[in-house]
Design a protein around this motif. Structure first.
Motif, short mmCIF file in Angstrom:
data_model
loop_
_atom_site.label_atom_id
_atom_site.label_comp_id
_atom_site.label_asym_id
_atom_site.label_seq_id
_atom_site.Cartn_x
_atom_site.Cartn_y
_atom_site.Cartn_z
N ARG A 189 -6.11 0.94 2.29
CA ARG A 189 -6.03 -0.10 1.25
C ARG A 189 -5.86 -1.47 1.89
O ARG A 189 -6.49 -2.45 1.48
CB ARG A 189 -4.88 0.20 0.29
N GLY A 242 0.81 -1.20 0.00
CA GLY A 242 0.00 0.00 0.00
C GLY A 242 0.85 1.26 0.00
O GLY A 242 2.09 1.22 0.09
N ASP A 291 -2.62 0.14 -7.02
CA ASP A 291 -3.96 -0.43 -7.08
C ASP A 291 -4.12 -1.52 -8.15
O ASP A 291 -5.15 -1.61 -8.81
CB ASP A 291 -4.98 0.69 -7.33
#
Length: 232
Positions: A90, A62, A206
């Motif tokens: 996250r 993250g 992501d």
């Protein structure tokens, strides 16, 4: 070792800490303790061996500190080796991607569903070759939901050994690693020739890279996480 406290208590603690603003996330083993479980042997088939069918997923840790955005450890103390507030968010959201509602049911992210990991690796963050804590911190909430230990046996720089272990491990396998060292993992797996594999990890937090080997042939797909506002 994974803490026994459940996800609800962890979520409450995290919310309180972020409001401070600090972070108190439920990460197995805690700061200063090894959460690794050597559940996968450090030896396995050579990457050039066609081997058995497997699925290996790779994610970057993250979000990390930078430009005035500090990192926080599990106790909420500022720490440059730990995740930022968004990175912790996250981490806490990953179970929605791989184990929605804690069931481990597959979820679609704009492509084929992602499978529930049976083996989880993160880079070592304790010992003489330890790196940052971000990799372990990123996957520990997911590991706790799935009741799967986080294996931190391998430090950054030992990508070949990690790949051999991942090939021998119970699949599906999830690896959380430093982005600049992910291409060597892919190469060590023998999967760099799969169609569409980028030479470098993009400047993103992501994504999930999914490598699937069937009958000795690797295929690749890149899956967006779509977990937080602002994810592409």
């Amino acid at each position: 070792m994974t803490q026994k406290s459940g996800p609800n208590r962890r979520a409450v603690l995290l919310g309180l800490a972020l409001a401070a603003p600090v972070v108190a996330a439920g990460c197995g083993g805690g700061h200063g303790k090894k959460s690794a479980s050597k559940s996968s042997a450090s030896t396995g088939p050579a990457p050039s061996d066609p081997g058995r069918d497997t699925t290996i997923m790779i994610i970057r840790h993250g979000e990390k500190p930078g430009s005035g955005d500090p990192g926080f450890d599990e106790a909420g103390k500022q720490d440059k080796k730990s995740l930022t507030k968004r990175g912790w968010e996250r981490s806490q959201a990953l179970p929605r991607l791989f184990a929605p509602n804690g069931t481990g049911a597959p979820v679609s992210s704009g492509s084929a569903p992602l499978p529930r990991p049976a083996t989880i690796y993160a880079a070592a963050d304790q010992g003489p070759d330890a790196g940052a804590h971000r990799m372990r911190q990123t996957v520990t909430p997911l590991a706790e939901v799935l009741h799967v230990p986080v294996n931190t046996e391998f430090a950054e720089g030992r990508e070949k050994e990690l790949a051999a272990a991942a090939l021998a491990a119970t699949a599906p396998v999830l690896i959380c690693w430093e982005h600049s060292k992910i291409p060597p993992i892919v190469e060590a797996l023998g999967a760099s020739g799969a169609g569409g594999v980028p030479q470098k990890w993009p400047d993103r937090f992501d994504l999930v890279w999914v490598f699937t080997r069937r009958a000795g042939t690797w295929t690749f797909r890149s899956v967006p996480q779509h977990l937080l506002t602002g994810d592409a």
